[in-house]
Design an enzyme around this catalytic site. Structure first.
Site, mmCIF file in Angstrom:
data_model
loop_
_atom_site.group_PDB
_atom_site.id
_atom_site.type_symbol
_atom_site.label_atom_id
_atom_site.label_comp_id
_atom_site.label_asym_id
_atom_site.label_seq_id
_atom_site.Cartn_x
_atom_site.Cartn_y
_atom_site.Cartn_z
ATOM 1 N N ASP A 33 0.871 -1.294 0.033
ATOM 2 C CA ASP A 33 -0.231 -0.179 -0.404
ATOM 3 C C ASP A 33 1.072 1.026 0.220
ATOM 4 O O ASP A 33 0.292 2.568 0.604
ATOM 5 C CB ASP A 33 -0.559 -0.226 1.445
ATOM 6 C CG ASP A 33 -1.773 -1.321 1.087
ATOM 7 O OD1 ASP A 33 -2.545 -1.608 0.492
ATOM 8 O OD2 ASP A 33 -2.078 -2.021 2.438
ATOM 9 N N LYS A 51 2.399 2.087 -5.285
ATOM 10 C CA LYS A 51 3.251 1.961 -6.852
ATOM 11 C C LYS A 51 2.300 2.241 -7.954
ATOM 12 O O LYS A 51 2.473 2.003 -8.436
ATOM 13 C CB LYS A 51 3.489 0.233 -5.993
ATOM 14 C CG LYS A 51 4.351 -0.140 -5.408
ATOM 15 C CD LYS A 51 4.314 -1.849 -5.219
ATOM 16 C CE LYS A 51 3.113 -2.696 -4.961
ATOM 17 N NZ LYS A 51 2.905 -1.809 -2.768
ATOM 18 N N GLY A 84 -4.093 -4.133 -4.816
ATOM 19 C CA GLY A 84 -5.037 -3.425 -4.661
ATOM 20 C C GLY A 84 -4.507 -2.412 -5.320
ATOM 21 O O GLY A 84 -3.811 -1.228 -4.291
ATOM 22 N N HIS A 85 -3.920 -1.447 -5.938
ATOM 23 C CA HIS A 85 -3.501 -0.562 -6.734
ATOM 24 C C HIS A 85 -3.830 0.477 -7.482
ATOM 25 O O HIS A 85 -4.701 0.680 -8.597
ATOM 26 C CB HIS A 85 -2.276 -0.943 -7.714
ATOM 27 C CG HIS A 85 -1.320 -1.916 -7.482
ATOM 28 N ND1 HIS A 85 -0.473 -2.695 -8.314
ATOM 29 C CD2 HIS A 85 -1.199 -2.225 -6.290
ATOM 30 C CE1 HIS A 85 0.350 -3.611 -7.593
ATOM 31 N NE2 HIS A 85 0.251 -3.385 -6.712
ATOM 32 N N GLN A 89 1.660 -5.739 -2.965
ATOM 33 C CA GLN A 89 2.660 -6.365 -1.418
ATOM 34 C C GLN A 89 4.107 -5.510 -1.646
ATOM 35 O O GLN A 89 4.163 -3.994 -2.288
ATOM 36 C CB GLN A 89 2.811 -7.589 -1.620
ATOM 37 C CG GLN A 89 1.341 -7.904 -1.096
ATOM 38 C CD GLN A 89 0.691 -8.885 -3.052
ATOM 39 O OE1 GLN A 89 1.470 -9.214 -2.956
ATOM 40 N NE2 GLN A 89 0.030 -7.940 -3.317
HETATM 41 P P1 IMP Z 1 -2.725 -12.662 1.727
HETATM 42 O O1 IMP Z 1 -1.767 -11.924 0.434
HETATM 43 O O2 IMP Z 1 -4.034 -12.148 0.758
HETATM 44 O O3 IMP Z 1 -2.748 -14.393 2.030
HETATM 45 O O4 IMP Z 1 -2.509 -12.642 2.682
HETATM 46 C C1 IMP Z 1 -1.295 -12.530 3.628
HETATM 47 C C2 IMP Z 1 -0.824 -10.674 4.571
HETATM 48 O O5 IMP Z 1 -0.334 -10.256 3.987
HETATM 49 C C3 IMP Z 1 -2.240 -9.786 5.006
HETATM 50 O O6 IMP Z 1 -1.502 -9.143 6.374
HETATM 51 C C4 IMP Z 1 -2.298 -8.847 3.833
HETATM 52 O O7 IMP Z 1 -2.939 -8.012 4.594
HETATM 53 C C5 IMP Z 1 -1.712 -8.543 3.120
HETATM 54 N N1 IMP Z 1 -1.346 -8.112 2.316
HETATM 55 C C6 IMP Z 1 -1.726 -9.079 0.874
HETATM 56 N N2 IMP Z 1 -1.962 -8.456 0.102
HETATM 57 C C7 IMP Z 1 -1.280 -6.980 0.255
HETATM 58 C C8 IMP Z 1 -1.449 -6.074 -0.450
HETATM 59 O O8 IMP Z 1 -1.453 -5.100 -1.547
HETATM 60 N N3 IMP Z 1 -1.144 -4.814 0.051
HETATM 61 C C9 IMP Z 1 -1.285 -4.546 1.605
HETATM 62 N N4 IMP Z 1 -1.335 -5.553 2.639
HETATM 63 C C10 IMP Z 1 -1.134 -7.279 1.935
#
Ligand code: IMP
Length: 423
Positions: A13, A16, A40-41, A224
């Site tokens: 977040d 990017k 979520g970009h 991420q």
């Molecule tokens: P997962 O990748 O959905 O399994 O989530 C694993 C961890 O990464 C969790 O703490 C999510 O909140 C975090 N996470 C996954 N994708 C994002 C992102 O795009 N932005 C921020 N945190 C993320």
């Protein structure tokens, strides 16, 4: 150099999507290399907000080709929704958006498995976005996964069925209290698969390496952030892919010696969504102000993001692991009005002061040690040149540059494309 990388250096977040969008006109190809619809970009231009999950953030530019690389995991249903949202732009999707045959597919049961696994963890849950990311990468490394290229084979439905049957047994094993109607999920899924099959599938490593040979420029877009990397993040509270620079090589099939600049994106403070350690997290008024002014809610899940001061120990760690050559500081505008700003410059780790990011950064092991810097009052959101920026902000940036030993080349002062200052 043909390939530059753009990565988030914190817990995701960082902004990017906005920077990829700003930089796209300099590149022929924008390529996503890992993650999936957990991302979520957000892009804002012409007064409208757009959120992309799997599609690269260069899609709105007329010239760039956008590649979804082999390292990405695709949920056809979410992908279709993203495409539906793009319909009004009349983009030539068939030629502008190319999908790697080697990208893995997220099946409906991957999402159910994610939910069952999280539910079974109780208090230890990761706070996953529940998009099926972990189970899909598990099937990939477990050599069971389904890939986009499989959809071109005649027996793909049999493969789907075999994997789904296995997943259903695994869901039973978790004994989790989750309700689902698989038939309904499958109807939507199969309809989305048919739409996906209308798009252009490619051998993306071949496409990208030919493009490099032909002098094309590529921007690899990360999702991420480094502290969510499966190897270098705050394990197990991480995502299931390599979000760091090396992930671009494996997620696109591009050799390390083709990589030029590595752009590292960070927020002027820190946020985290989901569970896991966060040494500089604030539970006071300052944290609440960052959350409110920065509108810190997840673009994918809508969950409130945890907020805290900038952690320079974590940032330096991310800079090193990624080989960052240029930094881009986002959301400087959110810090306007703080009398004093704190930045974490070392940790008290089990009673000893340390200057590196330790193995175990959990709350009971680590307390941040701060350096205080002077804040600024001015509203930055209308500023367009470096000369207009307040001296205290420039001092803040200089302090960061000296600490991590990499220059800041872009300062973002608002969510719009136009609110971007080149330094
Ligand atoms: P997962 O990748 O959905 O399994 O989530 C694993 C961890 O990464 C969790 O703490 C999510 O909140 C975090 N996470 C996954 N994708 C994002 C992102 O795009 N932005 C921020 N945190 C993320």
């Amino acid at each position: 150099m043909a390939v530059n990388l753009l990565l988030g250096l914190q817990w995701g977040d960082e902004g990017k999507g906005k920077i990829v969008d700003v930089l796209t006109s300099n590149y022929d190809i924008i390529a996503r290399f890992q993650g999936g619809p957990n991302a979520g970009h957000t892009l804002i231009f012409d007064g409208h907000k757009h959120v992309l999950h799997t599609i690269p953030s260069g899609i709105f530019h007329k010239t760039a080709v956008n590649v979804v690389g082999n390292g990405v995991v695709i949920d056809p249903v979410i992908f279709q929704k993203e495409l539906d949202n793009l319909a009004k732009f009349n983009l030539d999707i068939k030629s502008k958006l190319l999908i790697s045959r080697k990208a893995h597919l997220i099946l409906p049961t991957h999402r159910l498995l994610d939910a069952a696994s999280e539910a079974s963890k109780g208090k230890a849950k990761i706070g996953s976005t529940l998009k099926g990311i972990g189970p899909t990468y598990m099937d990939k490394t477990g050599r069971n996964g389904m890939r986009v290229g499989d959809l071109e084979l005649e027996d793909w439905k049999e493969r789907y069925q075999a994997l789904t049957d296995k997943h259903l047994k695994m869901i039973d094993f978790y004994e989790a209290d989750i309700e689902f109607n698989l038939k309904e999920l499958e109807t939507t899924f199969f309809a989305a698969i048919e739409k996906l099959k209308e798009l252009t599938f490619i051998d993306s490593e071949e496409y990208l390496n030919s493009a490099i040979k032909n002098g094309k420029s590529i921007l690899a877009e990360g999702a991420q952030g480094s502290l969510l990397d499966i190897d270098f993040g705050t394990y197990p509270f991480v995502t299931s892919s390599n979000t760091t620079a090396a992930g671009a090589c494996t997620g696109l099939g591009i050799a390390p010696n083709k990589i030029g600049d590595v752009f590292g994106i960070f927020k002027a403070y820190t946020t985290r969504v989901g569970s896991g350690p966060f040494p500089t997290e604030l539970f006071d008024e300052d944290g609440a102000t960052m959350s409110k002014v920065g509108m810190e809610f997840g673009a994918t899940t809508g969950r409130p993001r945890r907020c805290g001061w900038l952690d320079l120990i974590a940032l330096k760690y991310a800079v090193e692991v990624n080989g960052v050559t240029q930094l881009m500081m986002m959301k400087g505008d959110v810090l306007s009005g703080f009398k004093t700003l704190k930045v974490c410059t070392s940790y008290n780790y089990k009673g000893t002061e340390v200057h590196h990011f330790p193995y175990n950064v959990e709350e009971h092991n680590v307390t941040p040690i701060y350096t205080e810097l002077k804040g600024w009052k001015q509203d930055l959101t209308g500023m367009t040149t470096i000369e207009e920026l307040p001296k205290e902000l420039l001092d803040y940036i200089k302090f960061i540059e000296d600490f991590v030993e990499v220059p800041v080349s872009i300062v973002s002062v608002g969510p719009d494309r136009k609110q971007t200052i080149l330094k």
